[in-house]
Scaffold this active site. Structure first.
Site, PDB file in Angstrom:
ATOM      1  N   HIS A  24       0.265 -12.983  -6.598  1.00 41.26           N
ATOM      2  CA  HIS A  24      -1.303 -13.478  -5.750  1.00 41.26           C
ATOM      3  C   HIS A  24      -0.841 -14.776  -5.167  1.00 41.26           C
ATOM      4  CE1 HIS A  24      -5.816 -13.303  -4.289  1.00 41.26           C
ATOM      5  NE2 HIS A  24      -5.153 -13.708  -2.997  1.00 41.26           N
ATOM      6  N   PHE A  57     -13.144 -21.145   2.075  1.00 36.77           N
ATOM      7  CA  PHE A  57     -12.433 -20.242   0.189  1.00 36.77           C
ATOM      8  C   PHE A  57     -11.370 -20.705  -0.043  1.00 36.77           C
ATOM      9  CE2 PHE A  57     -16.187 -17.741   1.952  1.00 36.77           C
ATOM     10  CZ  PHE A  57     -17.145 -18.152   1.115  1.00 36.77           C
ATOM     11  N   GLY A  58     -11.219 -21.118  -0.884  1.00 33.17           N
ATOM     12  CA  GLY A  58      -9.591 -20.943  -2.070  1.00 33.17           C
ATOM     13  C   GLY A  58      -9.802 -22.801  -2.698  1.00 33.17           C
ATOM     14  N   LEU A  78       0.810 -18.986   1.019  1.00 34.52           N
ATOM     15  CA  LEU A  78       1.989 -20.228   1.054  1.00 34.52           C
ATOM     16  C   LEU A  78       1.833 -20.696   2.620  1.00 34.52           C
ATOM     17  CD1 LEU A  78       4.910 -18.706   0.035  1.00 34.52           C
ATOM     18  CD2 LEU A  78       3.704 -20.562  -0.833  1.00 34.52           C
ATOM     19  N   ARG A  79       0.521 -20.144   3.314  1.00 39.62           N
ATOM     20  CA  ARG A  79       0.181 -20.386   4.518  1.00 39.62           C
ATOM     21  C   ARG A  79       1.118 -21.088   5.874  1.00 39.62           C
ATOM     22  NH1 ARG A  79      -4.327 -18.995   3.287  1.00 39.62           N
ATOM     23  NH2 ARG A  79      -5.596 -20.836   1.816  1.00 39.62           N
ATOM     24  N   HIS A 123      -8.237  -7.081  -2.198  1.00 41.69           N
ATOM     25  CA  HIS A 123      -9.166  -7.688  -1.943  1.00 41.69           C
ATOM     26  C   HIS A 123     -10.618  -7.415  -1.978  1.00 41.69           C
ATOM     27  CE1 HIS A 123     -11.289 -11.727  -0.582  1.00 41.69           C
ATOM     28  NE2 HIS A 123     -12.397 -10.902  -0.414  1.00 41.69           N
ATOM     29  N   ASP A 149      -3.852 -16.707  -7.295  1.00 41.13           N
ATOM     30  CA  ASP A 149      -4.798 -17.076  -5.633  1.00 41.13           C
ATOM     31  C   ASP A 149      -4.427 -18.445  -5.165  1.00 41.13           C
ATOM     32  OD1 ASP A 149      -6.026 -16.252  -3.416  1.00 41.13           O
ATOM     33  OD2 ASP A 149      -7.727 -15.834  -4.173  1.00 41.13           O
ATOM     34  N   HIS A 152      -8.267 -10.617  -8.038  1.00 37.77           N
ATOM     35  CA  HIS A 152      -9.293 -11.226  -8.601  1.00 37.77           C
ATOM     36  C   HIS A 152     -10.488 -10.687  -9.179  1.00 37.77           C
ATOM     37  CE1 HIS A 152      -9.679 -11.138  -4.439  1.00 37.77           C
ATOM     38  NE2 HIS A 152      -8.634 -12.245  -4.107  1.00 37.77           N
ATOM     39  N   HIS A 175      -6.024 -25.952   0.934  1.00 38.16           N
ATOM     40  CA  HIS A 175      -6.151 -26.506   2.515  1.00 38.16           C
ATOM     41  C   HIS A 175      -6.051 -27.773   1.784  1.00 38.16           C
ATOM     42  CE1 HIS A 175      -8.881 -22.401   2.897  1.00 38.16           C
ATOM     43  NE2 HIS A 175      -8.962 -22.191   2.058  1.00 38.16           N
TER      44      HIS A 175
HETATM   45  O1  DOR Z   1     -10.577 -18.240  -2.088  1.00 35.04           O
HETATM   46  C1  DOR Z   1     -10.205 -17.079  -1.338  1.00 35.04           C
HETATM   47  N1  DOR Z   1      -9.346 -18.178  -0.686  1.00 35.04           N
HETATM   48  N2  DOR Z   1      -9.782 -16.528  -1.617  1.00 35.04           N
HETATM   49  C2  DOR Z   1      -9.373 -15.198  -0.085  1.00 35.04           C
HETATM   50  O2  DOR Z   1      -9.202 -13.895  -0.337  1.00 35.04           O
HETATM   51  C3  DOR Z   1      -8.710 -15.928   0.148  1.00 35.04           C
HETATM   52  C4  DOR Z   1      -7.879 -17.167   0.359  1.00 35.04           C
HETATM   53  C5  DOR Z   1      -7.439 -18.081   0.951  1.00 35.04           C
HETATM   54  O3  DOR Z   1      -6.832 -17.514   2.336  1.00 35.04           O
HETATM   55  O4  DOR Z   1      -7.944 -19.202   1.550  1.00 35.04           O
HETATM   56 ZN    ZN Z   2      -9.191 -12.191  -1.782  1.00 28.60          ZN
END
Ligand code: DOR
Ligand code: ZN
Length: 424
Positions: A58, A321-322, A61-62, A177, A303, A230, A307
């Site tokens: 999980h 999120f993330g 890589l963006r 997910h 995960d 997750h 960002h």
């Molecule tokens: O926190 C998260 N970020 N949960 C996700 O399901 C996607 C991920 C993201 O792509 O930033």
């Molecule tokens: Zn997710």
């Protein structure tokens, strides 16, 4: 011919049930008998633990689309520093990895610039929008190892059922997910005591649990593998435990952050505690640990969700999120799970190797002679403080900066090539 002899390590190989001090010999990218070596480079690993390379099922890589946050080059360098030799790349890029062309693009960049193995995951639906099935056959031909709409969840149960049938016919595991979106809508943290105290909109555990229940029903009915990404609540763990006891082909992963942090952390208003699913209650965290200890949860996955600082440096409600996780997974899990005696070193290694390999349908992911020399070495005694400024990742969005930990990655080897070396 490039040769390597890794000497005097504690070799832990969960698939073959091996835990003993010994040597591992490598020639031309594969594990060989030590007698076959002529003039190898020798590395003494006394006191270190050596295992099959870690697999993270999980990772975001963006690339393509958000290369300010991460690239295939920086993300795979972070993976190498974290001991991961194979990573599954989530398809919620821009454009989405929902066509053969997109997968081909990722594979080309990974071949040219990646330092560990990038295993592409394709979307279940076009654009990950949950409306129309993606071309699963052509994704399979392009080389995807699994299907996921991660970041989102298919809400149309008829469509999901159809996707599970297709996934089965193309022999592709589903990584889901699990999130019912009407319950999660508008939420930014776990729904509970802390969301009330902080005055924030909550995401209830029921949002995850409804979809886990649905997926268990489809996995049983269609007899196909569904892996729950997750997993974050007690009832989710309970449902997966009962389903597995009945022989239903479901698996679950826990992240290092859900195993180590709770929703109380959100009181700091630091957006590095914002991810989806959100950090849950202490009772949920304990249930995840119980699931790890009793074998219900067979996979630890990060995960890793990079960002930029600009994106995260906003009010909690507005932040994406993330959090990132590749370079902190081993020390955080070692410190949280092995040091207090909850699980053993071989059990932790299994969650990072044999467990994920099984999800991907990889047989014999071991250090047997003839197998690819994908190897991770770490020091189980090394104590240090996590410093985000040392990360190979482009991103810095971690809640673990400054944490005192034990367990340090020393060596990562991919196809016999050293891709990370520190302190050995
Ligand atoms: O926190 C998260 N970020 N949960 C996700 O399901 C996607 C991920 C993201 O792509 O930033
Ligand atoms: Zn997710």
């Amino acid at each position: 011919m490039s040769e390597l002899l890794l000497k005097n390590a504690r070799i832990v190989d969960p698939v073959r049930n091996i835990d003993e001090v010994g040597d591992i010999a490598i020639a031309d990218g594969v594990i060989v008998d030590a007698a076959a070596l002529k003039s190898p480079e020798v590395i003494d690993l006394t006191g270190k633990v050596l295992s099959p390379g870690f697999i993270d099922v999980h990772v975001h890589l963006r690339q393509p689309g958000n290369t300010n946050a991460e690239t295939i080059a920086s993300g795979t360098a972070a993976a190498a520093a974290g001991g991961f030799t194979s990573i599954v790349a989530m398809p919620n890029t821009s454009p989405s990895a929902d066509t053969a062309g997109a997968i081909e693009y990722i594979r080309q960049i990974a071949d040219a610039q990646g330092v560990v193995k990038v295993l592409p995951c394709g979307n279940m639906t076009k654009g990950g929008k949950g409306e129309e099935m993606a071309g699963i056959g052509s994704l399979k031909n392009a080389g995807v190892v699994a299907l996921s709409d991660d970041g989102k969840c298919i809400q149309d149960h008829g469509l999901m059922r159809h996707v599970v049938e297709y996934a089965k016919s193309f022999d592709l595991p589903i990584l889901d997910h699990c999130e019912e979106s009407t319950l999660a809508a508008g939420g930014v943290m776990n729904e509970g005591k802390w969301s009330v105290l902080l005055g924030m909109n909550g995401i209830p555990g029921a949002s995850e649990e409804l979809i886990i229940a649905r997926n268990i029903i489809f996995a049983r009915e269609i007899n196909w593998k569904i892996h729950m990404q997750h997993v974050s609540t007690r009832d989710s763990v309970d449902m997966i435990r009962r389903a597995r006891a009945k022989g239903i082909p479901v698996t679950g992963e826990a992240t290092p952050h859900h195993l180590s942090l709770t929703d109380e952390c959100v009181k700091k208003f630091d957006t590095n505690y914002k991810m989806n699913p959100p950090l849950r209650s202490e009772d949920d965290r304990q249930a995840l640990i119980e699931g790890i200890a009793d074998g219900t949860i067979t996979v630890i996955a990060t995960d890793h969700a990079p960002h930029t600082q600009t994106a995260k440096l906003v009010e909690f409600d507005h932040a994406p999120f993330g959090i990132i996780g590749l370079e902190t997974a081993l020390p955080v899990c070692f410190t949280q799970l092995v040091v207090p005696g909850i699980i053993s070193i071989p059990q932790l290694i299994a969650k990072l190797t044999a467990g994920p390999a099984e999800v991907l349908g990889v047989k014999d992911y071991s250090l047997a002679i003839g197998n690819a020399a994908d190897i991770t070495v770490f020091d189980p005694e090394a104590e240090y403080v996590i410093d985000k400024n040392t990360f190979r990742s482009k991103a810095r969005n971690t809640p673990f900066d400054g944490m005192k930990v034990r367990g340090k990655i020393n060596l990562t080897v991919v196809d016999g090539k050293i891709v990370y070396r520190e302190g050995c």
